[in-house]
Design a protein around this motif. Structure first.
Motif, PDB file in Angstrom:
ATOM      1  N   THR A  52       0.834  -1.318  -0.438  1.00 20.92           N
ATOM      2  CA  THR A  52      -0.088   0.117  -0.464  1.00 20.92           C
ATOM      3  C   THR A  52       1.160   1.035  -0.023  1.00 20.92           C
ATOM      4  O   THR A  52       0.535   2.390  -0.986  1.00 20.92           O
ATOM      5  CB  THR A  52      -0.897  -0.210   1.114  1.00 20.92           C
ATOM      6  N   LEU A  66       0.830   3.896  -2.756  1.00 18.77           N
ATOM      7  CA  LEU A  66       0.014   5.438  -3.006  1.00 18.77           C
ATOM      8  C   LEU A  66       1.731   6.740  -3.293  1.00 18.77           C
ATOM      9  O   LEU A  66       1.495   7.523  -3.606  1.00 18.77           O
ATOM     10  CB  LEU A  66      -0.025   5.987  -0.892  1.00 18.77           C
ATOM     11  N   TYR A  93       2.330   5.922  -7.888  1.00 24.26           N
ATOM     12  CA  TYR A  93       1.385   5.943  -8.320  1.00 24.26           C
ATOM     13  C   TYR A  93       1.417   6.681  -9.373  1.00 24.26           C
ATOM     14  O   TYR A  93       1.927   6.153 -10.528  1.00 24.26           O
ATOM     15  CB  TYR A  93      -0.221   6.093  -7.226  1.00 24.26           C
TER      16      TYR A  93
END
Length: 458
Positions: A42, A46, A49
């Motif tokens: 994750t 983030l 991206y």
């Protein structure tokens, strides 16, 4: 001594955590993903991206209004715009997020970059599916879910649907007889084909469906489920008697449908039907699923008389495959090999079997028989299945799509117990009563006496 103590105090817990993480990753990948892999992936997604989308060529030039707004408010460089990212939804096996594509982009652009996205975000695999025009969903799988198969706890399965395996994208593979009425399942010995068949029968057992079996291996595969079967043929001679009865049942159902169609002209259109599902529930016959195990045994002949019987059985199977769907009759054909060399009618029968599941096979020709005519690129995937992974298979259909699946382990005793528990669901089909299998009743053993009896003395 102080330095050694400090090293042990700091390094000991770090080494324990590292060793525990390595052990969990090897033996319990789901636990490792939930505790370590999910936060790391994750954070990678983030933080990187925008740059990853730009490196994959998934960005577009900003609009003029955006360029003017950026230049008017800041002096930084105007960078290309990536697809708009939705909320990240973690799961027990990976991550899910939706992307709204920019004008000029298509889902194929994202699918072509799936491998690069997998490496950039450190996950096992990335799968792309279209949600609606302009919106795609990325399914990030954190580990190999087919190594230790665990089916989802809740699977939305309706009537004539059986969640029978797990796909490589961590979604359940549901055998839907309404959508794919007939299926061919191939696999060599010890490939997991019998396990797949057990899951189908155990999943259909609680449903109001007539189950019919043809097992010319003396019934070794289907006889344990006799308590739930409406008919069972264990020899080619019995199959030659059973198939005409099924064809007659199909013809009677067509007569029922035609009688329903030939009603008064003022009947509403929704009451006119072309299959049994449009009939009123009180008049609708129960669906019937025919399991044919080791289909090659029906084609093998030794004499001319056997050849005539073979031609009749093949013709009847082809009729059931061509016309059975509207009558609520579905075919599940299994075997090790199924091609033109079996004899006349084999290729024609295979063409009617929409669904295809290919387990490990002994040669490439067998994989081509199962998948070559619907998904040629899936043949190499089927040939790459290792013997160490029984139950692993490639599933495809006539739409050209395919995926790897694996069936979880189900013991024969558990599957037979599910059939015994559902024995009361066996529907009444008068034409099949002569073929109703005999169910062996286990004798009840009397409990051992508490004390050994002794002869009375006078």
């Amino acid at each position: 001594m102080t330095d050694l103590t400090t090293l042990l105090e700091v390094g000991g817990p770090v080494a324990a955590l590292g060793g525990g993480a390595a052990y969990a990753r090897a033996k319990h990948p789901g636990l490792y993903w939930s505790t370590v892999g999910l936060p790391i992936s994750t954070a990678r997604l983030l933080s990187s991206y925008g740059s990853v989308m730009e490196a994959c060529g998934l960005t577009v030039a900003p609009s003029r209004l955006r360029m003017l707004a950026v230049k008017a408010t800041t002096r930084r460089e105007v960078r290309p715009v990536p697809p708009r990212r939705g909320i990240i939804r973690p799961t027990s096996t990976g991550l899910r997020l939706r992307l709204r594509l920019a004008p000029g982009q298509e889902p194929a652009d994202v699918a072509a970059s799936a491998e690069r996205l997998r490496h950039a975000w450190g996950v096992h695999a990335v799968y792309v599916s279209t949600v609606k025009p302009g919106v795609v969903e990325l399914r990030l799988v954190g580990f190999d879910v087919l190594r230790q198969v665990r089916m989802p706890r809740k699977v939305d399965a309706e009537f004539l649907q059986v969640p029978v395996a797990l796909r490589e994208d961590a979604m359940p593979f549901v055998r839907d007889y309404r959508a794919v009425p007939h299926q061919l399942t191939l696999g060599a010995t010890l490939s997991g084909k019998s396990m797949y068949l057990r899951h189908l029968i155990a999943g259909l057992a609680p449903q109001p469906v007539a189950l019919v079996g043809i097992d010319c291996k003396r019934g070794v595969e289907l006889a344990p489920f006799a308590s739930r079967l409406s008919a069972l043929a264990t020899e080619p001679e019995q199959a030659a008697e059973l198939l005409p009865v099924l064809v007659k049942e199909m013809e009677d159902r067509y007569d029922l449908i035609k009688a329903r169609q030939g009603i008064a002209p003022d009947t509403p259109a929704e009451e006119i039907t072309s299959d049994i599902w449009g009939l009123p529930e009180s008049e609708r016959p129960v669906p019937l699923v025919l399991f044919v195990d080791e289909v090659a045994e029906l084609f093998l002949v030794a004499t001319r008389k056997d050849e005539e019987r073979r031609d009749e059985m093949v013709t009847q199977l082809i009729r059931l495959a061509q016309l059975g769907r509207a009558a609520g009759i579905y075919l599940e054909v299994c075997g090790q090999r199924f091609g033109a060399e079996l004899g006349k009618g084999a290729t024609m029968l295979r063409a009617q079997l929409t669904g295809r599941v290919c387990h490990r096979v002994n040669d490439e020709a067998s994989a081509k028989m199962a998948l070559g005519d619907i998904a040629p690129e899936a043949v190499s995937a089927a040939c790459a299945i290792a013997p160490e992974r029984p139950g692993l298979a490639v599933a495809g259909d006539t739409s050209g799509g395919w995926s790897r699946i694996r069936t979880p382990y189900l013991s024969l005793s558990d599957a037979a117990a599910a059939c015994r528990d559902s024995a009361h669901v066996v529907p009444d089909v008068p034409g099949l009563k002569p073929f109703l299998p005999e169910v062996a009743i286990r004798p009840v053993e009397s409990p051992a006496p508490v004390a050994e009896p002794r002869p009375a003395t006078g």
